[in-house]
Design a protein around this motif. Structure first.
Motif, PDB file in Angstrom:
ATOM      1  N   ALA A   1       0.810  -1.225   0.000  1.00 50.55           N
ATOM      2  CA  ALA A   1       0.000   0.000   0.000  1.00 50.55           C
ATOM      3  C   ALA A   1       0.838   1.268   0.000  1.00 50.55           C
ATOM      4  O   ALA A   1       0.367   2.326  -0.416  1.00 50.55           O
ATOM      5  N   ASN A   2       2.088   1.187   0.478  1.00 52.11           N
ATOM      6  CA  ASN A   2       2.936   2.375   0.542  1.00 52.11           C
ATOM      7  C   ASN A   2       3.806   2.572  -0.697  1.00 52.11           C
ATOM      8  O   ASN A   2       4.538   3.561  -0.790  1.00 52.11           O
ATOM      9  N   TYR A   3       3.746   1.644  -1.622  1.00 50.28           N
ATOM     10  CA  TYR A   3       4.723   1.628  -2.717  1.00 50.28           C
ATOM     11  C   TYR A   3       4.550   2.777  -3.705  1.00 50.28           C
ATOM     12  O   TYR A   3       5.512   3.439  -4.083  1.00 50.28           O
ATOM     13  N   VAL A   4       3.329   3.016  -4.147  1.00 53.13           N
ATOM     14  CA  VAL A   4       3.080   4.084  -5.129  1.00 53.13           C
ATOM     15  C   VAL A   4       2.839   5.378  -4.368  1.00 53.13           C
ATOM     16  O   VAL A   4       1.772   5.611  -3.815  1.00 53.13           O
ATOM     17  N   ASP A   5       3.852   6.219  -4.343  1.00 54.35           N
ATOM     18  CA  ASP A   5       3.769   7.462  -3.583  1.00 54.35           C
ATOM     19  C   ASP A   5       2.967   8.518  -4.329  1.00 54.35           C
ATOM     20  O   ASP A   5       2.313   9.346  -3.713  1.00 54.35           O
ATOM     21  N   ALA A   6       3.035   8.508  -5.658  1.00 54.50           N
ATOM     22  CA  ALA A   6       2.277   9.463  -6.464  1.00 54.50           C
ATOM     23  C   ALA A   6       1.993   8.843  -7.826  1.00 54.50           C
ATOM     24  O   ALA A   6       2.830   8.128  -8.376  1.00 54.50           O
ATOM     25  N   TYR A   7       0.810   9.110  -8.340  1.00 52.38           N
ATOM     26  CA  TYR A   7       0.456   8.673  -9.695  1.00 52.38           C
ATOM     27  C   TYR A   7      -0.516   9.679 -10.283  1.00 52.38           C
ATOM     28  O   TYR A   7      -1.518  10.034  -9.670  1.00 52.38           O
ATOM     29  N   TYR A   8      -0.222  10.159 -11.472  1.00 59.42           N
ATOM     30  CA  TYR A   8      -1.127  11.101 -12.124  1.00 59.42           C
ATOM     31  C   TYR A   8      -1.216  10.797 -13.627  1.00 59.42           C
ATOM     32  O   TYR A   8      -1.340  11.700 -14.445  1.00 59.42           O
ATOM     33  N   GLY A   9      -1.169   9.497 -13.949  1.00 60.74           N
ATOM     34  CA  GLY A   9      -1.390   9.068 -15.320  1.00 60.74           C
ATOM     35  C   GLY A   9      -2.853   8.722 -15.546  1.00 60.74           C
ATOM     36  O   GLY A   9      -3.717   9.077 -14.726  1.00 60.74           O
ATOM     37  N   PRO A  10      -3.153   8.029 -16.633  1.00 61.35           N
ATOM     38  CA  PRO A  10      -4.544   7.660 -16.925  1.00 61.35           C
ATOM     39  C   PRO A  10      -5.168   6.828 -15.802  1.00 61.35           C
ATOM     40  O   PRO A  10      -4.569   5.842 -15.345  1.00 61.35           O
ATOM     41  N   ALA A  11      -6.351   7.220 -15.371  1.00 62.81           N
ATOM     42  CA  ALA A  11      -7.025   6.496 -14.291  1.00 62.81           C
ATOM     43  C   ALA A  11      -7.310   5.049 -14.684  1.00 62.81           C
ATOM     44  O   ALA A  11      -7.318   4.157 -13.832  1.00 62.81           O
ATOM     45  N   ALA A  12      -7.513   4.812 -15.978  1.00 63.94           N
ATOM     46  CA  ALA A  12      -7.836   3.455 -16.440  1.00 63.94           C
ATOM     47  C   ALA A  12      -6.717   2.463 -16.126  1.00 63.94           C
ATOM     48  O   ALA A  12      -6.983   1.286 -15.838  1.00 63.94           O
ATOM     49  N   LEU A  13      -5.466   2.914 -16.168  1.00 60.99           N
ATOM     50  CA  LEU A  13      -4.354   2.015 -15.863  1.00 60.99           C
ATOM     51  C   LEU A  13      -4.370   1.598 -14.398  1.00 60.99           C
ATOM     52  O   LEU A  13      -4.121   0.436 -14.069  1.00 60.99           O
ATOM     53  N   GLN A  14      -4.652   2.533 -13.522  1.00 62.12           N
ATOM     54  CA  GLN A  14      -4.719   2.211 -12.101  1.00 62.12           C
ATOM     55  C   GLN A  14      -5.911   1.302 -11.811  1.00 62.12           C
ATOM     56  O   GLN A  14      -5.812   0.356 -11.014  1.00 62.12           O
ATOM     57  N   GLU A  15      -7.014   1.573 -12.469  1.00 72.20           N
ATOM     58  CA  GLU A  15      -8.202   0.733 -12.291  1.00 72.20           C
ATOM     59  C   GLU A  15      -7.936  -0.689 -12.763  1.00 72.20           C
ATOM     60  O   GLU A  15      -8.359  -1.663 -12.126  1.00 72.20           O
ATOM     61  N   ALA A  16      -7.212  -0.816 -13.863  1.00 72.85           N
ATOM     62  CA  ALA A  16      -6.879  -2.145 -14.381  1.00 72.85           C
ATOM     63  C   ALA A  16      -5.954  -2.888 -13.419  1.00 72.85           C
ATOM     64  O   ALA A  16      -6.099  -4.111 -13.223  1.00 72.85           O
ATOM     65  N   ALA A  17      -5.022  -2.181 -12.801  1.00 71.81           N
ATOM     66  CA  ALA A  17      -4.113  -2.809 -11.841  1.00 71.81           C
ATOM     67  C   ALA A  17      -4.874  -3.329 -10.635  1.00 71.81           C
ATOM     68  O   ALA A  17      -4.597  -4.425 -10.125  1.00 71.81           O
TER      69      ALA A  17
END
Length: 427
Positions: free
Chosen positions: A41-57
């Motif tokens: 849960a602590n690994y991704v400190d920041a992400y501001y790319g396409p939301a679809a990629l995070q949703e797929a993960a």
């Protein structure tokens, strides 16, 4: 930097085979980081790319073994790339080191044990120097002379430092003034994104004293932990470190120069346990010195922050002298963490080390050991990172005129904040 950015734009728009291939690896790297984030849960400190990629993960939640296979393939592919210019070389090196760190983090999540130095080499591309207790005790003896009186040094130190605690009801006023000063001094040398902004919050029950949560589009959430007393020097420390020219500026410039202008998608995700963190923490710590010389800092604190906090300005010079001396103990943090994480210190021994060797406030020693438990070798990024960034910046300050040398330092610092340079590239 302008020329470098223009070259990057030309490279991407030309659509060369190299750019396409590296871009492919960058996309796979981004997906791998998001995938590992489903296991840590602590690994991704920041992400501001396409939301679809995070949703797929989130939806797929790949097994660690499958993620490792993808990362290993990406590492083989990036190793085959040949850079045609310095920009490409930095990007390839960045992806190579970041992918190596992703694989090492997967190993750790699956239970593999590394020595402290092996871990920091794999995750942060650097190894901290080793010092024994005698090295620090010599510095502690100097502090002992500076704070005379009867009783143990820690008690005298606690009594002396109690005069510099910011009252809770004045925290916002002091921090607002500090961050504003850090921003104003940074803006003299760095063209900040026009839409940059932040929100400041005060929180508690955290293993850290301050944190910057970068949200993308040049916006940050800055949180300050009020669980323990906050000393007056922490106002500028955290204002610069978390804000200007620290984490907020670092992330905003990477987003502006590399993600938006070049479409280097790998910079839209920030894995905490990776070589990026040595640059992020090191530049944030050294950023304090970039914004304020020692004399400028003492002047600002004595004339502005001490009165705002309701503290006695006459005490500021001696306190500055103490803090400068205690800064020499910073590597005690790394050495204590190494002994604890490799099993040679118990939790109680680690706390004793921090209190009596590192002169850490006793009430915060347990919090610091909990930071070791949570983040392990991450501690090296603050002091070793600062020293490496300092050496890199100072190498560029060749002018004999102090004002010209300061401009040169800022130019080098800006280059570092908006390029894919890692620890190996600072040496």
């Amino acid at each position: 930097m302008k020329k470098l950015v223009m070259g990057g734009i030309a490279m991407v728009m030309a659509g060369s085979a190299l750019a396409a291939s590296v871009q492919d690896v960058a996309e796979r790297y981004r997906k791998a980081v998001l995938a590992v984030g489903q296991h840590d849960a602590n690994y991704v400190d920041a992400y501001y790319g396409p939301a679809a990629l995070q949703e797929a993960a989130v939806k797929s939640k790949q097994p660690l073994a499958a993620i490792r296979k993808d990362v290993q393939a990406a590492r083989r592919d990036i190793a085959q790339q040949k850079a045609g210019n310095p920009d490409e070389a930095l990007r390839i090196e960045f992806l190579s080191k970041q992918l190596r760190a992703v694989e090492a983090r997967i190993d750790m999540l699956e239970g593999k044990k590394f020595s402290f130095d092996e871990e920091t080499s794999l995750l942060y591309d650097a190894v901290s120097p080793h010092h024994d207790r005698a090295y620090y005790e010599a510095i502690v003896a100097e502090v002992d002379k500076l704070i005379p009186g009867a009783g143990p040094l820690q008690e005298r130190l606690k009594t002396f430092r109690a005069q510099f605690v910011i009252p809770k009801e004045r925290l916002k006023t002091v921090f607002d003034a500090s961050i504003a000063a850090c921003r104003e001094r940074t803006a003299r040398f760095v063209e900040l994104p026009k839409n940059e902004s932040f929100v400041l919050e005060f929180v508690s029950n955290k293993p850290w004293s301050g944190y910057n949560w970068y949200k993308g589009n040049a916006h940050s959430l800055i949180q300050i932990n009020t669980e323990f007393p906050i000393y007056i020097e922490r106002a500028l420390d955290l204002g610069c470190h978390e804000g200007y020219p620290g984490h907020h500026v670092y992330n905003a410039l990477l987003e502006q120069e590399l993600v938006k202008k070049r479409n280097w998608v790998e910079f839209s995700v920030y894995p905490l346990y990776s070589p990026m963190s040595l640059i992020a923490e090191g530049s944030a710590n050294y950023g304090i010195k970039m914004a304020f010389t020692d004399d400028e800092r003492l002047d600002f604190e004595q004339k502005t922050l001490f009165p705002l906090a309701g503290l006695d300005p006459a005490l500021a010079p001696k306190y500055a002298q103490l803090l400068k001396l205690m800064a020499k103990l910073s590597y005690a943090d790394n050495d204590g963490a190494r002994e604890y994480l490799e099993g040679r210190f118990s939790k109680e021994q680690a706390q004793e080390w921090m209190v009596n060797v590192g002169l850490y406030p006793p009430e915060k020693s347990a919090q610091r050991v909990s930071f070791y438990d949570a983040n392990r070798g991450y501690v090296i990024n603050y002091n070793l990172g600062q020293d490496m960034v300092k050496a890199f910046v100072e190498r560029h300050a060749t002018a004999t005129d102090p004002a010209a040398a300061r401009v040169q330092r800022w130019d080098a610092f800006k280059q570092l904040l908006s390029s894919p340079r890692l620890a190996s590239g600072l040496r």
